[in-house]
Scaffold this motif. Structure first.
Motif, mmCIF file in Angstrom:
data_model
loop_
_atom_site.group_PDB
_atom_site.id
_atom_site.type_symbol
_atom_site.label_atom_id
_atom_site.label_comp_id
_atom_site.label_asym_id
_atom_site.label_seq_id
_atom_site.Cartn_x
_atom_site.Cartn_y
_atom_site.Cartn_z
ATOM 1 N N GLY A 18 43.630 -103.086 -103.230
ATOM 2 C CA GLY A 18 43.051 -101.757 -103.378
ATOM 3 C C GLY A 18 41.689 -101.702 -102.727
ATOM 4 N N PHE B 265 35.340 -96.232 -108.929
ATOM 5 C CA PHE B 265 34.163 -96.610 -108.137
ATOM 6 C C PHE B 265 34.317 -96.359 -106.645
ATOM 7 N N THR B 266 35.463 -95.808 -106.208
ATOM 8 C CA THR B 266 35.634 -95.461 -104.786
ATOM 9 C C THR B 266 36.181 -94.044 -104.661
ATOM 10 N N ALA C 98 34.521 -100.580 -99.985
ATOM 11 C CA ALA C 98 34.688 -101.741 -100.868
ATOM 12 C C ALA C 98 36.170 -102.023 -101.032
ATOM 13 N N GLY D 185 39.075 -104.817 -103.294
ATOM 14 C CA GLY D 185 39.261 -105.886 -104.273
ATOM 15 C C GLY D 185 40.657 -106.439 -104.148
ATOM 16 N N GLN E 200 39.880 -113.328 -107.815
ATOM 17 C CA GLN E 200 39.673 -112.112 -107.048
ATOM 18 C C GLN E 200 38.655 -112.362 -105.947
ATOM 19 N N GLU F 74 36.252 -109.643 -104.029
ATOM 20 C CA GLU F 74 35.886 -108.263 -103.755
ATOM 21 C C GLU F 74 34.951 -108.253 -102.566
#
Ligand code: 2NL
Length: 364
Positions: free
Chosen positions: A308, A276-277, A331, A333, A234, A236
């Protein structure tokens, strides 16, 4: 009587009494010498001893038997012939010595010769794995607009992996991020399910502004198939500052998509949900294969789902002691494996992990 035997006798015993006879006697000796040293495998030391040896060498014998007792009228002739013979023997033996040495040198060179025509030992050099290449490409894109790369541990605490990201215990989002817990830590340590914990740690440590990307391995319990495994890679990203707007978010996303898929790619945001968003979005791009007209790769929709993202939920700032009233940010990811498979047309996830050289060679 052999030639050598004659040197055991005096001239008188041999019946030699004229200079002519002396000359022909020495001719015979010289002929004998020439024949003994002309053999192919001459024992040089033996030849030298038998001819020049001080005690019983042939030339010593001649000196003792022929020269010393010679009558005065022959002495001069014998002396001259002996000197000539001696010079001849020495010259020829020296010549032979040089030849033998040169032969030994040649033999040694031939023995030690290196065959430069032999092919060398070829060591197969590897290349960066497709996943690594994709990481580097993604990093390049974000480094170019001021992001820094941060890395962190794969073993995390539930606090950094869940709570601080606004995912309390019993939150339904934990279901699809079910992970691996480290034995003997009573649920206190787990394999991170995303690299966000490192973003939380970075915000804890440094005041805003923050512009970082966090690449790395993440783990989720899953049933393995052609597109799923228990681990994936990943990247992020997180940008936090006093005046970051949805516009900055959208512009950054569009910049990224054009860099990654080419200048013709268009971007679409679809509403989504992450704890978290807020708001959250799925970022789609026009299909890189058909350009948006519809094909098998995009399932005839013209769009491909990339990753996302969203504006950071203010609740997250509370966990890192950032002032949610003054700060804002976005943010995202992205699954590196997914992006690599999509961009390079890899159909099966396991191909990325089997490390079959025939596969890897296609991405030099
Ligand atoms: C996905 C979506 C996402 C984030 C990750 C994030 C991190 C912090 C705060 C807020 Cl510290 N958000 N990360 C945001 C949106 C989506 O990942 O599908 N990843 C594979």
């Amino acid at each position: 009587m052999t030639t050598a035997d004659r040197t055991e006798q005096t001239l008188a015993q041999l019946g030699v009494d004229s200079p002519e006879q002396v000359a022909s006697l020495f001719d015979g000796i010289r002929g004998f010498f020439d024949s003994t040293v002309s053999t192919g495998d001459l024992d040089w030391k033996a030849a030298r001893d038998s001819w020049l040896g001080r005690k019983s060498g042939i030339l010593s014998n001649i000196t003792d038997r022929w020269l010393k007792p010679a009558p005065p009228e022959l002495k001069r002739a014998v002396g001259q012939e002996l000197n000539k013979l001696k010079a001849h023997v020495e010259a020829v033996l020296e010549q032979k010595r040089l030849e033998i040495e040169a032969g030994a040198e040649r033999a040694a060179l031939a023995r030690e010769r290196m065959d430069l025509s032999l092919p060398g030992i070829e060591r197969a050099t590897g290349t960066r794995h497709l996943i690594r290449q994709t990481f580097e490409e993604l990093e390049r894109i974000f480094l170019a607009i001021g992001f820094s790369v941060v890395q962190g541990p794969e073993i995390e605490s539930p606090y950094y992996n869940f709570e601080a990201l606004n995912i309390p215990e019993h939150h339904p989002a934990r279901d699809n991020m079910d992970t691996f817990y480290i034995e003997g830590t009573r649920g206190g340590r787990l394999l991170r399910t995303h690299t966000s914990p490192m973003q939380i740690r970075t915000m804890e440590k440094q005041p805003p502004p923050v512009r970082i990307i966090v690449p790395g391995k993440v783990y989720r319990r899953d049933n393995p198939d052609a597109t799923h495994g228990y681990m994936f890679h990943q990247i992020e990203g997180l940008a936090v500052d006093t005046d970051i707007t949805f516009c900055d978010f959208k512009g950054t996303v569009e910049y990224f998509v054009r860099e990654f898929l080419g200048p013709k790619a268009k971007t679409r945001l679809r509403p989504s949900y992450f704890p978290f968003t807020e708001p959250s979005a799925e970022v789609d791009a026009t299909c890189h294969v058909c350009g948006g007209s519809g094909c098998r790769v995009c399932k005839f929709s013209g769009w491909i789902e990339l990753f996302g993202a969203g504006m950071v939920d203010p609740a997250v700032y509370g966990f890192v002691k950032y002032d949610a009233k003054k700060l804002s940010g976005f943010a995202f990811g992205m699954g590196v494996d997914r992006l690599a498979m999509m961009k390079y047309g890899v159909s099966e996830l396991p191909l990325l992990y089997q490390n079959d050289a025939r596969f890897l060679r296609q991405f030099p």
